[in-house]
Design a protein around this motif. Structure first.
Motif, PDB file in Angstrom:
ATOM      1  N   THR A  15       0.858  -1.184   0.000  1.00  0.00           N
ATOM      2  CA  THR A  15       0.000   0.000   0.000  1.00  0.00           C
ATOM      3  C   THR A  15       0.891   1.229   0.000  1.00  0.00           C
ATOM      4  OG1 THR A  15      -0.060  -0.030   2.411  1.00  0.00           O
ATOM      5  CG2 THR A  15      -1.835  -1.159   1.261  1.00  0.00           C
ATOM      6  N   SER A  18       2.472   6.163   4.058  1.00  0.00           N
ATOM      7  CA  SER A  18       1.907   7.370   4.634  1.00  0.00           C
ATOM      8  C   SER A  18       3.018   8.376   4.889  1.00  0.00           C
ATOM      9  CB  SER A  18       1.198   7.050   5.951  1.00  0.00           C
ATOM     10  OG  SER A  18       0.124   6.176   5.733  1.00  0.00           O
ATOM     11  N   ARG A  46      -4.302  10.055  14.668  1.00  0.00           N
ATOM     12  CA  ARG A  46      -3.054   9.703  13.978  1.00  0.00           C
ATOM     13  C   ARG A  46      -1.992  10.661  14.535  1.00  0.00           C
ATOM     14  NH1 ARG A  46       1.693  10.066  11.973  1.00  0.00           N
ATOM     15  NH2 ARG A  46       2.117   9.763   9.748  1.00  0.00           N
ATOM     16  N   GLU A 101       7.463  11.955   1.044  1.00  0.00           N
ATOM     17  CA  GLU A 101       6.566  11.506   2.104  1.00  0.00           C
ATOM     18  C   GLU A 101       6.813  12.236   3.425  1.00  0.00           C
ATOM     19  OE1 GLU A 101       4.176   9.731   1.207  1.00  0.00           O
ATOM     20  OE2 GLU A 101       4.972   9.190  -0.752  1.00  0.00           O
ATOM     21  N   LEU A 119      -4.982  13.494  10.680  1.00  0.00           N
ATOM     22  CA  LEU A 119      -5.381  12.430   9.749  1.00  0.00           C
ATOM     23  C   LEU A 119      -6.025  13.019   8.504  1.00  0.00           C
ATOM     24  CD1 LEU A 119      -5.723   9.456   9.040  1.00  0.00           C
ATOM     25  CD2 LEU A 119      -7.858   9.466  10.350  1.00  0.00           C
ATOM     26  N   ALA A 120      -6.895  14.014   8.692  1.00  0.00           N
ATOM     27  CA  ALA A 120      -7.569  14.636   7.543  1.00  0.00           C
ATOM     28  C   ALA A 120      -6.570  15.351   6.640  1.00  0.00           C
ATOM     29  CB  ALA A 120      -8.634  15.610   8.038  1.00  0.00           C
ATOM     30  N   GLU A 122      -3.306  14.724   6.403  1.00  0.00           N
ATOM     31  CA  GLU A 122      -2.454  13.705   5.808  1.00  0.00           C
ATOM     32  C   GLU A 122      -3.146  13.023   4.616  1.00  0.00           C
ATOM     33  OE1 GLU A 122       0.035  10.216   7.826  1.00  0.00           O
ATOM     34  OE2 GLU A 122      -2.107   9.811   7.753  1.00  0.00           O
ATOM     35  N   THR A 123      -4.431  12.789   4.746  1.00  0.00           N
ATOM     36  CA  THR A 123      -5.185  12.153   3.664  1.00  0.00           C
ATOM     37  C   THR A 123      -5.093  12.967   2.382  1.00  0.00           C
ATOM     38  OG1 THR A 123      -6.717  11.113   5.221  1.00  0.00           O
ATOM     39  CG2 THR A 123      -7.463  11.338   2.953  1.00  0.00           C
ATOM     40  N   ASN A 124      -5.116  14.289   2.509  1.00  0.00           N
ATOM     41  CA  ASN A 124      -4.994  15.147   1.327  1.00  0.00           C
ATOM     42  C   ASN A 124      -3.641  14.993   0.651  1.00  0.00           C
ATOM     43  OD1 ASN A 124      -7.326  17.274   0.858  1.00  0.00           O
ATOM     44  ND2 ASN A 124      -7.198  16.910   3.047  1.00  0.00           N
ATOM     45  N   GLU A 126      -1.740  12.292   0.830  1.00  0.00           N
ATOM     46  CA  GLU A 126      -1.637  10.919   0.330  1.00  0.00           C
ATOM     47  C   GLU A 126      -2.394  10.721  -0.978  1.00  0.00           C
ATOM     48  OE1 GLU A 126      -2.852   8.725   4.002  1.00  0.00           O
ATOM     49  OE2 GLU A 126      -1.231   7.416   3.366  1.00  0.00           O
ATOM     50  N   THR A 127      -3.569  11.313  -1.065  1.00  0.00           N
ATOM     51  CA  THR A 127      -4.446  11.025  -2.198  1.00  0.00           C
ATOM     52  C   THR A 127      -4.208  11.940  -3.397  1.00  0.00           C
ATOM     53  OG1 THR A 127      -6.174  12.439  -1.237  1.00  0.00           O
ATOM     54  CG2 THR A 127      -6.240  10.092  -0.717  1.00  0.00           C
TER      55      THR A 127
END
Length: 207
Positions: A15, A18, A46, A101, A119-120, A122-124, A126-127
């Motif tokens: 995967t 992160s 997180r 990263e 977490l929110a 970081e998601t931006n 990552e995606t």
């Protein structure tokens, strides 16, 4: 666990990695505000891999309070410096970023991130590989149902102006994505980008 087809060798399903996050907390005053932001960092769903605390001309009581948090680094500055300069000095104590990263999460003692904030952000990162800086929705501490800041733009004469400020927060702007700029408090920045820019422009004197 590894999955293997019948009669074959194990197949590892990889995967995306992160971001490795270093939180940099800049402290000028200490007291109850410092206690709240340290509690908020510990309460993150997180947590950051590292925590650096920058103490800018603070008293002994504030130094002791910061030390009790057992940060990975405690940087003491015996002069009054702007938020951006304090962050720059802390980031320079870190080894060079390994890759895209690596990221830094910029906090001050007057920020109090909600448990899912990192977490929110970081998601931006990552995606969307094109995203270099992710900024949060900032709410007013005195009136937490009001938006203090959510993105910035610029006038034709070069003055920075907020896109959203003072509005009742009903989630009406939660779909806002690409903006020209964001306020520095609480942003998550790829370290490679931070280093290539050498931090904030000192002429802007953020915070």
């Amino acid at each position: 666990p590894p999955m293997a087809p019948a009669g074959g060798e194990p197949v590892l399903r990889l995967t995306p990695m992160s971001p490795r996050v270093t939180a940099i907390l800049v402290v000028h005053h200490g007291g109850e505000r410092l206690t709240r932001v340290l509690d908020a960092i510990r309460a993150q769903s997180r947590r950051p891999e590292r925590l650096l605390i920058v103490l800018a001309q603070v008293n002994a009581e504030t130094r002791d309070l910061a030390a009790e948090a057992a940060p990975d680094g405690l940087i003491q500055i015996e002069e009054r410096v702007a938020f951006g300069e304090a962050v720059r000095r802390a980031e320079q104590t870190l080894p060079p970023p390994v890759d895209d990263e690596d990221a830094v999460w910029l906090l001050s003692e007057d920020t109090e991130p909600q448990p899912g904030a990192l977490l929110a952000l970081e998601t931006n990162l990552e995606t969307a590989r094109s995203v270099a800086i992710a900024g949060p929705k900032l709410l007013d501490a005195e009136a937490p149902d009001r938006i203090a800041s959510l993105g910035r733009s610029m006038t034709r004469f070069g003055a920075a102006v907020p896109l959203v400020s003072g509005e009742l927060d009903q989630g009406q702007h939660d779909g806002l994505s690409d903006v020209l700029g964001v306020d520095p408090g609480g942003i998550l920045v790829r370290r490679a980008v931070w280093r290539s820019l050498d931090g904030f422009d000192p002429a802007l004197s953020p915070r």
